[in-house]
Design a protein around this motif. Structure first.
Motif, PDB file in Angstrom:
ATOM      1  N   UNK A  28       0.838  -1.187   0.000  1.00 45.18           N
ATOM      2  CA  UNK A  28       0.000   0.000   0.000  1.00 45.18           C
ATOM      3  C   UNK A  28       0.877   1.242   0.000  1.00 45.18           C
ATOM      4  N   UNK A  29       0.294   2.356  -0.415  1.00 49.06           N
ATOM      5  CA  UNK A  29       1.020   3.622  -0.422  1.00 49.06           C
ATOM      6  C   UNK A  29       1.402   4.007   1.004  1.00 49.06           C
ATOM      7  N   UNK A  30       2.495   4.730   1.154  1.00 51.64           N
ATOM      8  CA  UNK A  30       2.870   5.185   2.488  1.00 51.64           C
ATOM      9  C   UNK A  30       1.877   6.220   2.995  1.00 51.64           C
ATOM     10  N   UNK A  31       1.944   6.533   4.264  1.00 52.32           N
ATOM     11  CA  UNK A  31       1.074   7.563   4.831  1.00 52.32           C
ATOM     12  C   UNK A  31       1.312   8.879   4.111  1.00 52.32           C
ATOM     13  N   UNK A  32       0.215   9.564   3.802  1.00 57.07           N
ATOM     14  CA  UNK A  32       0.308  10.856   3.117  1.00 57.07           C
ATOM     15  C   UNK A  32       0.683  11.938   4.117  1.00 57.07           C
TER      16      UNK A  32
END
Length: 101
Positions: A28-32
């Motif tokens: 998953x994408x890293x924390x924004x």
């Protein structure tokens, strides 16, 4: 009864995605974190000049290693500034990681 329990457990693992034998290396994408630096660590990341929810092909693709700064995030749709100071939108996914400082 034990056979039925095993089938239920196996079904639950598959539903959670835990029963796959092959890891494609995507996460998953890293924390924004607005103002944070990120980079494309694998493959290519499509970008859009006028927002993420396009019913058309992307305007281009960011290549592996391309760095950018997060301006804002709306879920997985990120407005980013590229190193050449161009703003564009990307769908943050498993191809993005936080850059080291």
């Amino acid at each position: 009864m034990a056979r039925r329990s095993s089938l239920v457990f196996a079904s639950a693992l598959l539903a959670l995605g835990l029963g796959t034998a092959c890891d494609k290396g995507e996460t998953a994408a890293p924390s924004a974190s607005p103002g944070g630096r990120y980079f494309v660590y694998s493959g290519e990341l499509p970008f859009y000049d006028s927002g993420c929810g396009q019913d058309r092909k992307p305007d281009g693709k960011l290549k592996k290693g391309m760095k950018f700064t997060l301006v804002s995030a709306d879920g997985s749709c990120w407005l980013v500034t590229l190193e050449d100071e161009v703003d564009t939108y990307v769908l943050a996914d498993g191809h993005v990681r936080a850059a080291s400082k």
